[in-house]
Design a protein around this motif. Sequence first.
Motif, PDB file in Angstrom:
ATOM      1  N   TYR A  66       0.862  -1.185   0.000  1.00  0.00           N
ATOM      2  CA  TYR A  66       0.000   0.000   0.000  1.00  0.00           C
ATOM      3  C   TYR A  66       0.894   1.228   0.000  1.00  0.00           C
ATOM      4  CZ  TYR A  66      -4.454   2.376   0.883  1.00  0.00           C
ATOM      5  OH  TYR A  66      -5.589   3.127   0.770  1.00  0.00           O
ATOM      6  N   ALA A  67       0.416   2.306  -0.582  1.00  0.00           N
ATOM      7  CA  ALA A  67       1.226   3.534  -0.630  1.00  0.00           C
ATOM      8  C   ALA A  67       1.315   4.176   0.758  1.00  0.00           C
ATOM      9  CB  ALA A  67       0.603   4.510  -1.616  1.00  0.00           C
ATOM     10  N   GLY A  68       2.465   4.789   1.064  1.00  0.00           N
ATOM     11  CA  GLY A  68       2.618   5.569   2.294  1.00  0.00           C
ATOM     12  C   GLY A  68       2.617   4.735   3.559  1.00  0.00           C
ATOM     13  N   LEU A  69       3.185   3.542   3.492  1.00  0.00           N
ATOM     14  CA  LEU A  69       3.190   2.667   4.671  1.00  0.00           C
ATOM     15  C   LEU A  69       3.940   3.304   5.841  1.00  0.00           C
ATOM     16  CD1 LEU A  69       3.906  -0.735   2.913  1.00  0.00           C
ATOM     17  CD2 LEU A  69       1.765  -0.052   4.012  1.00  0.00           C
ATOM     18  N   LYS A  70       3.447   3.005   7.048  1.00  0.00           N
ATOM     19  CA  LYS A  70       4.064   3.556   8.254  1.00  0.00           C
ATOM     20  C   LYS A  70       3.716   2.608   9.401  1.00  0.00           C
ATOM     21  CE  LYS A  70       2.640   6.820  11.503  1.00  0.00           C
ATOM     22  NZ  LYS A  70       1.430   7.430  11.929  1.00  0.00           N
ATOM     23  N   TYR A  71       4.710   2.192  10.131  1.00  0.00           N
ATOM     24  CA  TYR A  71       4.480   1.268  11.253  1.00  0.00           C
ATOM     25  C   TYR A  71       5.213   1.805  12.472  1.00  0.00           C
ATOM     26  CZ  TYR A  71       3.502  -1.829   7.257  1.00  0.00           C
ATOM     27  OH  TYR A  71       3.019  -2.357   6.098  1.00  0.00           O
ATOM     28  N   PRO A  72       4.798   1.528  13.701  1.00  0.00           N
ATOM     29  CA  PRO A  72       3.570   0.819  14.030  1.00  0.00           C
ATOM     30  C   PRO A  72       2.349   1.697  13.735  1.00  0.00           C
ATOM     31  CG  PRO A  72       4.610   1.619  16.016  1.00  0.00           C
ATOM     32  CD  PRO A  72       5.534   1.952  14.895  1.00  0.00           C
ATOM     33  N   ILE A  73       1.233   1.022  13.508  1.00  0.00           N
ATOM     34  CA  ILE A  73       0.016   1.756  13.166  1.00  0.00           C
ATOM     35  C   ILE A  73      -1.193   1.031  13.761  1.00  0.00           C
ATOM     36  CG2 ILE A  73      -0.109   0.536  10.918  1.00  0.00           C
ATOM     37  CD1 ILE A  73      -1.195   4.151  11.203  1.00  0.00           C
ATOM     38  N   ILE A  74      -2.187   1.833  14.150  1.00  0.00           N
ATOM     39  CA  ILE A  74      -3.488   1.272  14.516  1.00  0.00           C
ATOM     40  C   ILE A  74      -4.353   1.477  13.282  1.00  0.00           C
ATOM     41  CG2 ILE A  74      -5.490   1.492  16.038  1.00  0.00           C
ATOM     42  CD1 ILE A  74      -3.535   2.687  18.154  1.00  0.00           C
ATOM     43  N   LEU A  75      -4.701   0.383  12.598  1.00  0.00           N
ATOM     44  CA  LEU A  75      -5.490   0.487  11.364  1.00  0.00           C
ATOM     45  C   LEU A  75      -6.966   0.728  11.681  1.00  0.00           C
ATOM     46  CD1 LEU A  75      -3.905  -2.393   9.247  1.00  0.00           C
ATOM     47  CD2 LEU A  75      -3.479   0.070   9.085  1.00  0.00           C
ATOM     48  N   GLY A  76      -7.782   0.709  10.636  1.00  0.00           N
ATOM     49  CA  GLY A  76      -9.228   0.825  10.803  1.00  0.00           C
ATOM     50  C   GLY A  76      -9.776   2.125  10.264  1.00  0.00           C
ATOM     51  N   SER A  77     -10.595   2.007   9.210  1.00  0.00           N
ATOM     52  CA  SER A  77     -11.232   3.183   8.615  1.00  0.00           C
ATOM     53  C   SER A  77     -12.701   3.266   8.991  1.00  0.00           C
ATOM     54  CB  SER A  77     -11.119   3.120   7.084  1.00  0.00           C
ATOM     55  OG  SER A  77      -9.780   2.903   6.707  1.00  0.00           O
ATOM     56  N   ASP A  78     -13.247   2.148   9.444  1.00  0.00           N
ATOM     57  CA  ASP A  78     -14.681   2.096   9.753  1.00  0.00           C
ATOM     58  C   ASP A  78     -14.905   2.008  11.250  1.00  0.00           C
ATOM     59  OD1 ASP A  78     -15.403   2.065   7.082  1.00  0.00           O
ATOM     60  OD2 ASP A  78     -15.529  -0.120   6.978  1.00  0.00           O
ATOM     61  N   GLY A  79     -15.777   2.847  11.761  1.00  0.00           N
ATOM     62  CA  GLY A  79     -16.084   2.755  13.175  1.00  0.00           C
ATOM     63  C   GLY A  79     -17.463   3.298  13.502  1.00  0.00           C
ATOM     64  N   SER A  80     -18.054   2.686  14.547  1.00  0.00           N
ATOM     65  CA  SER A  80     -19.327   3.168  15.085  1.00  0.00           C
ATOM     66  C   SER A  80     -19.153   3.197  16.596  1.00  0.00           C
ATOM     67  CB  SER A  80     -20.446   2.202  14.679  1.00  0.00           C
ATOM     68  OG  SER A  80     -21.680   2.631  15.200  1.00  0.00           O
ATOM     69  N   GLY A  81     -19.607   4.258  17.216  1.00  0.00           N
ATOM     70  CA  GLY A  81     -19.416   4.345  18.655  1.00  0.00           C
ATOM     71  C   GLY A  81     -20.142   5.533  19.258  1.00  0.00           C
ATOM     72  N   LEU A 157     -16.575   3.251   4.834  1.00  0.00           N
ATOM     73  CA  LEU A 157     -15.710   3.306   3.641  1.00  0.00           C
ATOM     74  C   LEU A 157     -16.360   2.615   2.447  1.00  0.00           C
ATOM     75  CD1 LEU A 157     -11.883   3.029   3.542  1.00  0.00           C
ATOM     76  CD2 LEU A 157     -13.251   1.977   1.760  1.00  0.00           C
ATOM     77  N   ALA A 158     -16.921   1.441   2.684  1.00  0.00           N
ATOM     78  CA  ALA A 158     -17.518   0.688   1.578  1.00  0.00           C
ATOM     79  C   ALA A 158     -18.775   1.382   1.058  1.00  0.00           C
ATOM     80  CB  ALA A 158     -17.836  -0.731   2.032  1.00  0.00           C
ATOM     81  N   GLY A 159     -19.604   1.863   1.974  1.00  0.00           N
ATOM     82  CA  GLY A 159     -20.846   2.538   1.554  1.00  0.00           C
ATOM     83  C   GLY A 159     -20.546   3.787   0.744  1.00  0.00           C
ATOM     84  N   LEU A 160     -19.553   4.540   1.190  1.00  0.00           N
ATOM     85  CA  LEU A 160     -19.178   5.776   0.487  1.00  0.00           C
ATOM     86  C   LEU A 160     -18.631   5.461  -0.909  1.00  0.00           C
ATOM     87  CD1 LEU A 160     -18.663   8.844   0.513  1.00  0.00           C
ATOM     88  CD2 LEU A 160     -16.473   8.390   1.623  1.00  0.00           C
ATOM     89  N   THR A 161     -17.752   4.478  -0.990  1.00  0.00           N
ATOM     90  CA  THR A 161     -17.169   4.096  -2.288  1.00  0.00           C
ATOM     91  C   THR A 161     -18.265   3.616  -3.241  1.00  0.00           C
ATOM     92  OG1 THR A 161     -15.173   3.436  -1.107  1.00  0.00           O
ATOM     93  CG2 THR A 161     -15.394   2.642  -3.363  1.00  0.00           C
ATOM     94  N   ALA A 162     -19.181   2.825  -2.717  1.00  0.00           N
ATOM     95  CA  ALA A 162     -20.283   2.315  -3.538  1.00  0.00           C
ATOM     96  C   ALA A 162     -21.166   3.469  -4.018  1.00  0.00           C
ATOM     97  CB  ALA A 162     -21.108   1.316  -2.723  1.00  0.00           C
ATOM     98  N   TYR A 163     -21.450   4.407  -3.125  1.00  0.00           N
ATOM     99  CA  TYR A 163     -22.370   5.506  -3.454  1.00  0.00           C
ATOM    100  C   TYR A 163     -21.797   6.386  -4.564  1.00  0.00           C
ATOM    101  CZ  TYR A 163     -25.774   9.212  -2.824  1.00  0.00           C
ATOM    102  OH  TYR A 163     -26.778  10.122  -3.051  1.00  0.00           O
ATOM    103  N   ARG A 164     -20.528   6.785  -4.410  1.00  0.00           N
ATOM    104  CA  ARG A 164     -19.927   7.656  -5.443  1.00  0.00           C
ATOM    105  C   ARG A 164     -19.829   6.913  -6.788  1.00  0.00           C
ATOM    106  NH1 ARG A 164     -16.813  12.421  -5.946  1.00  0.00           N
ATOM    107  NH2 ARG A 164     -15.094  12.312  -7.418  1.00  0.00           N
ATOM    108  N   SER A 165     -19.431   5.639  -6.730  1.00  0.00           N
ATOM    109  CA  SER A 165     -19.288   4.862  -7.969  1.00  0.00           C
ATOM    110  C   SER A 165     -20.619   4.767  -8.711  1.00  0.00           C
ATOM    111  CB  SER A 165     -18.807   3.438  -7.651  1.00  0.00           C
ATOM    112  OG  SER A 165     -17.536   3.491  -7.067  1.00  0.00           O
ATOM    113  N   LEU A 166     -21.652   4.432  -7.963  1.00  0.00           N
ATOM    114  CA  LEU A 166     -22.944   4.136  -8.591  1.00  0.00           C
ATOM    115  C   LEU A 166     -23.733   5.373  -8.976  1.00  0.00           C
ATOM    116  CD1 LEU A 166     -24.556   1.563  -9.243  1.00  0.00           C
ATOM    117  CD2 LEU A 166     -25.629   1.769  -6.997  1.00  0.00           C
ATOM    118  N   PHE A 167     -23.714   6.384  -8.115  1.00  0.00           N
ATOM    119  CA  PHE A 167     -24.574   7.547  -8.359  1.00  0.00           C
ATOM    120  C   PHE A 167     -23.811   8.727  -8.939  1.00  0.00           C
ATOM    121  CE2 PHE A 167     -26.976   5.302  -4.886  1.00  0.00           C
ATOM    122  CZ  PHE A 167     -27.937   4.788  -5.729  1.00  0.00           C
TER     123      PHE A 167
END
Length: 349
Positions: A66-81, A157-167
């Motif tokens: 992946y571009a711009g790799l950096k470690y250590p890292i806490i991953l995760g683009s999706d969250g609900s809380g 992330l998935a919903g946003l990518t799907a929405y822009r692609s489709l609509f």
Amino acid sequence: MTQKPYKIYFHYENRKQMKAIVLENKEQPFEIKEVETPELQAGQALVKIHAAAFNHRDLWIQKGQYAGLKYPIILGSDGSGIVSAVADEKDKHWIGKEVIINPSLNWDDESPAQPKSFKILGLPDNGTFAEYTVVPAANLYNKPVHLGHEQAAAIPLAGLTAYRSLFSKAKLLKGETVLITGIGGGVALFVLQFAIAQGARVFVTSGSNDKIDRAVALGATAGANYNSREWDKELMQASGGFDVIIDSAAGEGFNKLVDLAKPGARIVFYGGTNGNFQNLSPQKIFWKQLSLLGSTMGNSREFGEMVAFVEKHQIIPSVDKVFDYTDAQNAISRMSERTQFGKIVLRFA
Ligand SMILES: NC(=O)c1ccc[n+]([C@@H]2O[C@H](COP(=O)([O-])OP(=O)(O)OC[C@H]3O[C@@H](n4cnc5c(N)ncnc54)[C@H](OP(=O)(O)O)[C@@H]3O)[C@@H](O)[C@H]2O)c1
């Protein structure tokens, strides 16, 4: 001592330490570690994560691809809380609210592509695979009330990518015929649910007949297994060709998508899971007057519209499996084995 220009408004416990899923280096398993709870800067909010979800991006990063790799890292683009603290008085109304996070950082305008300052939550900045995460308050959205945290965490992330692609890109119209490749994918399943809600006729491909059956149960008309020799012919016969094709695989199979497209069709692609295009015929593309459209995530307007679309159509995301966060390595293995149907979710609270 310099004085902070803001006061921090806390609602829940003010914890100095938290548990996080840490990736120490590429090709290493996730480790559960005790780390410092992140500190707020002006304009930010602290969210207590109840559930997070994987994207293929997390697997690419773990593999070091992946571009711009950096470690250590806490991953995760999706969250609900739940919002636990904010730095600015104007954001105080968020405290205690159930939210999902828009992982598309710094894309608030209508520029045709993401601006230079654009970042995705979870690299380079730490993301949602922790008990707490810090995000710009502008990226908070009310969690749809018809969904629990584990379902809502599947959306961003998935919903946003799907929405822009489709609509935004394909400009899908009611009654059009759509092909979605690799339907077991997190984004692909949102494309399916959004296209059906919009009144389209939807066909799918998958490497698994069982996943095709599950897509049909969700409203797809039919599908073909991309491992079978004549999958393109089967689809052409069943559909008569496609107005819109949404793809994330690319690779050699993309040529067949060009053949399956009706004259004037729009083909949108947001991934390259199977590698580069090969021997793509320019003649076929210009003679059929096809539009080939690349797409990546989306801006804040699109995120807001996507969440409203999910609420209006009472869409329930396809959650493949929920794992306890301590089991993150087994969870991501499911993605690398391609056994999943929809989003793989981590439970925190
Ligand atoms: N540009 C962006 O903004 C953006 C956003 C999200 C994702 N992506 C990229 O898009 C891809 C999918 O991401 P995701 O998170 O949805 O991944 P995912 O949930 O892991 O899904 C990947 C899917 O790819 C499908 N696939 C594998 N080989 C295929 C083939 N030969 N033909 C068609 N489909 C095939 C599989 O579908 P079956 O299981 O049905 O066979 C699999 O489920 C990744 O490459 C990711 O990096 C890009």
